[in-house]
Design an enzyme around this catalytic site. Structure first.
Site, short mmCIF file in Angstrom:
data_model
loop_
_atom_site.label_atom_id
_atom_site.label_comp_id
_atom_site.label_asym_id
_atom_site.label_seq_id
_atom_site.Cartn_x
_atom_site.Cartn_y
_atom_site.Cartn_z
N LYS A 4 0.83 -0.98 -0.18
CA LYS A 4 -0.01 0.01 0.12
C LYS A 4 0.99 1.11 -0.04
O LYS A 4 1.60 1.51 1.14
CB LYS A 4 -1.02 -0.11 1.30
CG LYS A 4 -1.96 1.25 1.10
CD LYS A 4 -2.77 1.13 2.55
CE LYS A 4 -3.69 2.37 2.58
NZ LYS A 4 -4.70 2.26 3.48
N LYS A 64 -1.95 -1.56 -4.01
CA LYS A 64 -2.97 -0.42 -3.91
C LYS A 64 -1.84 0.88 -4.01
O LYS A 64 -0.96 0.95 -3.27
CB LYS A 64 -3.71 -0.37 -2.62
CG LYS A 64 -4.66 0.85 -2.31
CD LYS A 64 -4.99 0.59 -0.99
CE LYS A 64 -6.00 2.14 -0.92
NZ LYS A 64 -6.43 1.96 0.85
C1 PBG Z 1 -7.72 3.25 5.27
C2 PBG Z 1 -7.77 3.18 3.81
C3 PBG Z 1 -7.61 4.20 2.79
C4 PBG Z 1 -8.24 3.57 1.52
C5 PBG Z 1 -8.54 2.23 1.88
N1 PBG Z 1 -8.37 2.25 3.28
C6 PBG Z 1 -7.13 5.59 3.01
C7 PBG Z 1 -5.42 5.81 3.41
O1 PBG Z 1 -4.91 5.02 3.74
O2 PBG Z 1 -5.39 7.11 3.51
C8 PBG Z 1 -8.10 4.46 0.11
C9 PBG Z 1 -9.06 3.88 -0.74
C10 PBG Z 1 -9.59 4.78 -2.04
O3 PBG Z 1 -8.66 5.85 -2.06
O4 PBG Z 1 -10.11 4.47 -2.75
N2 PBG Z 1 -6.57 3.14 5.61
#
Ligand code: PBG
Length: 323
Positions: free
Chosen positions: A193, A246
């Site tokens: 991520k 992601k």
């Molecule tokens: C929670 C989370 C996030 C997203 C999914 N789970 C935000 C982040 O990490 O700031 C982002 C999903 C998206 O942008 O569609 N941590």
């Protein structure tokens, strides 16, 4: 004389579809749902056009629509009314996600309910873990994150998806689930991520922007690819069943490396910024939305993803049905 004529296999749609290597199937899709406290709420999220904040009592119609479209899985996000230092609503028995899970399971047993496991929507500081001495404390956070995952499993979730990027969270969750009789609940790890600017619309939708600093001490640096392999290896060793990349579009190379390196199901999260960019461009008449969405999602599959989490899930399911 030309012996090799690649155009032979492009002559018409029948032959093209016969030899097509990658295509999006409705079974591959996970649709994100945002839950809010209160009653009688179905409100469009301005940052994510055509996606809604739902109060739990308003879920029935939406869930029935998803089933009619053939969608098999949803991912739940919660927006609690009350935030605090420890994100206590994240693991509350009657928290927003826990109630959402129970409601969906009342409506149908025919939909996989996956939950995003994180603290950032629930903490008053907006970080994905617990703060100690001004910093996100990794090991202390693991207790709260695994507690959250367990509370989702108890409420009936089929799979939990930790998105916090703390070290050791997959192992901590696996242990907590196993010790409580939930050894059959799968873990989809947000393994790679990235600390992405493409989460902007989500943070507006989920009210989860950090109140100080940023997420770069736990989410990954844009420039790294070997590190993604190390993260996925750790997650698999700790018990992840599915590994995720992601965002998707700027990280197609990572999806491919995961596919080549690991014999595990790979998920790609086509995130909010990727969605909103296309929405804005198609609204401005710059691109044909259906064509670019189909092209993008197909390319995510071609890169190596088995599963796609996308705000376009209902649209693509509809287009597949129409075809
Ligand atoms: C929670 C989370 C996030 C997203 C999914 N789970 C935000 C982040 O990490 O700031 C982002 C999903 C998206 O942008 O569609 N941590």
């Amino acid at each position: 004389m030309l012996v090799n004529r690649p155009r032979r296999l492009r002559a018409n749609e029948h032959i093209r579809s016969l030899v097509r290597e990658a295509q999006v199937n409705v079974n591959d899709l996970i649709y994100p749902i945002f839950l809010v406290e209160g009653n009688n709420i179905k409100k469009e999220i301005s940052a994510l056009p055509n996606n809604y904040h739902f109060s739990v009592d308003m879920l029935k119609e939406e869930i029935e629509e998803l089933i009619d479209l053939g969608i098999k899985a949803v991912m739940l996000f919660g927006l609690p009314n009350k935030k605090d230092e420890l994100g206590s609503e994240a693991y509350a028995e009657d928290g927003i996600v826990q109630r959402g899970i129970r409601r969906i399971k009342e409506i149908t047993k025919d939909l996989l309910v996956i939950t995003d496991v994180c603290m950032c929507q629930y903490t008053d500081h907006g970080h994905c873990g617990i703060i100690k001495d001004g910093h996100v404390d990794n090991d202390l956070s693991l207790e709260y994150i695994s507690r959250t995952a367990l509370s989702h499993a108890k409420a009936g979730a089929d799979m939990v998806a930790p998105s916090d990027m703390m070290d050791g969270r997959v192992g901590a969750i696996r242990k907590k689930l196993d010790n409580n009789g939930f050894e059959n609940i799968a873990i989809m790890a947000y393994s790679a991520k990235y600390s992405s600017a493409f989460y902007g619309p989500f943070r507006a939708a989920a009210n989860s922007t950090p109140q100080f600093g940023d997420r770069r001490t736990y989410q990954m640096d844009w420039g790294n690819s070997d590190e993604a392999i190390r993260e996925a290896k750790l997650d698999i060793t700790e018990g992840a069943d599915v590994i995720m990349v992601k965002p998707a579009l700027s990280y197609m190379d990572i999806i491919r490396r995961f596919k080549d390196n690991f014999n595990y199901p790979i998920a790609a999260y086509n995130v909010s910024g990727e969605y909103s960019m296309i929405k804005a461009a198609s609204k401005a008449g710059l691109v044909d939305e259906k064509a670019v969405v189909t092209e993008i999602l197909t390319s995510i599959k071609r890169a190596g993803a088995d599963i796609i989490i996308t705000y376009f899930a209902k649209d693509i399911a509809r287009w597949i049905l129409e075809k």
